[in-house]
Write a protein that holds these residues in place. Structure first.
Motif, PDB file in Angstrom:
ATOM      1  N   ASN A   1      10.387 -14.126   4.851  1.00 48.91           N
ATOM      2  CA  ASN A   1       9.509 -12.963   4.830  1.00 48.91           C
ATOM      3  C   ASN A   1       9.072 -12.625   3.404  1.00 48.91           C
ATOM      4  N   GLY A   2       9.978 -12.829   2.439  1.00 48.39           N
ATOM      5  CA  GLY A   2       9.669 -12.502   1.054  1.00 48.39           C
ATOM      6  C   GLY A   2       8.528 -13.340   0.493  1.00 48.39           C
ATOM      7  N   VAL A   3       8.544 -14.643   0.767  1.00 45.55           N
ATOM      8  CA  VAL A   3       7.445 -15.485   0.270  1.00 45.55           C
ATOM      9  C   VAL A   3       6.159 -15.190   1.027  1.00 45.55           C
ATOM     10  N   ALA A   4       6.283 -14.846   2.323  1.00 47.26           N
ATOM     11  CA  ALA A   4       5.095 -14.429   3.079  1.00 47.26           C
ATOM     12  C   ALA A   4       4.530 -13.135   2.492  1.00 47.26           C
TER      13      ALA A   4
ATOM     14  N   ASN B   1       2.755  -4.539   7.811  1.00 44.00           N
ATOM     15  CA  ASN B   1       4.041  -4.264   8.454  1.00 44.00           C
ATOM     16  C   ASN B   1       5.151  -5.111   7.838  1.00 44.00           C
ATOM     17  N   THR B   2       4.870  -6.382   7.589  1.00 42.55           N
ATOM     18  CA  THR B   2       5.869  -7.271   6.986  1.00 42.55           C
ATOM     19  C   THR B   2       6.294  -6.774   5.614  1.00 42.55           C
ATOM     20  N   VAL B   3       5.309  -6.388   4.788  1.00 45.26           N
ATOM     21  CA  VAL B   3       5.609  -5.915   3.446  1.00 45.26           C
ATOM     22  C   VAL B   3       6.386  -4.600   3.500  1.00 45.26           C
TER      23      VAL B   3
ATOM     24  N   CYS C   1       1.145   1.105   3.672  1.00 43.38           N
ATOM     25  CA  CYS C   1       2.370   0.353   3.409  1.00 43.38           C
ATOM     26  C   CYS C   1       3.401   1.173   2.638  1.00 43.38           C
ATOM     27  N   LEU C   2       2.970   1.862   1.595  1.00 42.45           N
ATOM     28  CA  LEU C   2       3.919   2.607   0.761  1.00 42.45           C
ATOM     29  C   LEU C   2       4.566   3.753   1.537  1.00 42.45           C
ATOM     30  N   LEU C   3       3.778   4.433   2.347  1.00 42.39           N
ATOM     31  CA  LEU C   3       4.339   5.507   3.177  1.00 42.39           C
ATOM     32  C   LEU C   3       5.319   4.939   4.207  1.00 42.39           C
ATOM     33  N   MET C   4       4.956   3.776   4.779  1.00 36.91           N
ATOM     34  CA  MET C   4       5.849   3.136   5.750  1.00 36.91           C
ATOM     35  C   MET C   4       7.151   2.690   5.091  1.00 36.91           C
ATOM     36  N   MET C   5       7.062   2.182   3.858  1.00 38.27           N
ATOM     37  CA  MET C   5       8.270   1.765   3.136  1.00 38.27           C
ATOM     38  C   MET C   5       9.251   2.925   3.004  1.00 38.27           C
TER      39      MET C   5
END
Length: 262
Positions: A198-201, A53-55, A216-220
């Motif tokens: 968030n970016g470093v995480a 989710n974060t990514v 992740c890619l679909l969510m993006m």
């Protein structure tokens, strides 16, 4: 765990939730209240769900920095130490998350959602107070004390790396406590530090292979579409109403996970 995306009702809800999450983040914040539980609902383990989710939502945060470029110029001396603090806190939070047991994190989920919802509820009166304070005070604003602000930012960004929902309010409060009074400057620093933490995480989660890319890619993509339309229509909506919608959504999700654990 099944590594294929299924176009069933739960899969369709994940994409819908990501679309709405992107719109909510553009309008008021709090998109994770929908997208994170949606990942859990399709059977993703809690820590991988949080990492994915974060990514998925991070690119939408990154693109918002450009809107605050002018306001960042007023605090260039603070920018480097705050970015360093955000990076330290974000990495530490992400690493601690990945070393938390799945069941332990799942038990924490309703409490984290409840805390985030309460932070969103508090953010409206605090923002209103800051706006009142900032009127006519920009020129006489005194520089904040760097070391306490640096340490405080590490703590807040640790939470961002670990979970993060509602952390914007914590950063707003921290900057206000240490003497930054202009609301636009506060928002600019908030966007940069939350995006960096968030970016470093995100880097930690990718290196540790905790991101489920098929989701992740679909969510993006869907979150980006939602963010575009959310940004377009946000000026037509009552911001206070939207924030209370987010608060109710967060409280509802917290109640749901408390009920599931009961």
């Amino acid at each position: 765990m099944n590594m294929h995306f299924h176009w069933d009702g739960r899969g369709a809800w994940l994409l819908t939730a990501s679309l709405i999450a992107g719109a909510l983040n553009a309008m008021a914040g709090g998109g994770s209240f929908l997208s994170f539980p949606a990942l859990l609902n399709i059977g993703v383990l809690p820590i991988q769900a949080n990492a994915t989710n974060t990514v998925a939502l991070w690119p939408g945060q990154f693109t918002s920095i450009a809107a605050y470029f002018e306001d960042l110029k007023h605090n260039l001396g603070l920018l480097l130490p705050l970015c360093i603090a955000a990076a330290i806190g974000g990495v530490a939070g992400g690493l601690v998350l990945l070393r938390t047991e799945q069941n332990t994190f799942l038990r924490l989920v309703p409490w984290l959602l409840l805390m985030a919802a309460l932070l969103f509820a508090l953010s409206t009166p605090i923002s209103r107070w800051l706006q009142a304070r900032s009127r006519g005070k920009t020129a006489e604003q005194s520089p904040p004390s760097h070391l306490p602000l640096f340490l405080g930012m590490i703590v807040v960004c640790f939470y961002i790396g670990y979970f993060g929902a509602g952390a914007g309010f914590l950063i707003i409060s921290l900057l206000a406590i240490f003497g930054i009074e202009n609301i636009n400057q506060i928002n600019a620093l908030k966007v940069v530090t939350t995006t960096l933490a968030n970016g470093v995480a995100v880097i930690v989660f990718i290196v540790e292979k905790q991101v489920l890319w098929q989701h992740c890619l679909l969510m993006m993509v869907t979150a980006a579409i939602g963010g575009y339309f959310g940004a377009r229509f946000s000026r037509r909506l009552d911001a206070r109403l939207m924030r209370w919608v987010v608060v109710c959504l967060g409280l509802g999700m917290a109640a749901y996970f408390f009920w599931r654990q009961g």
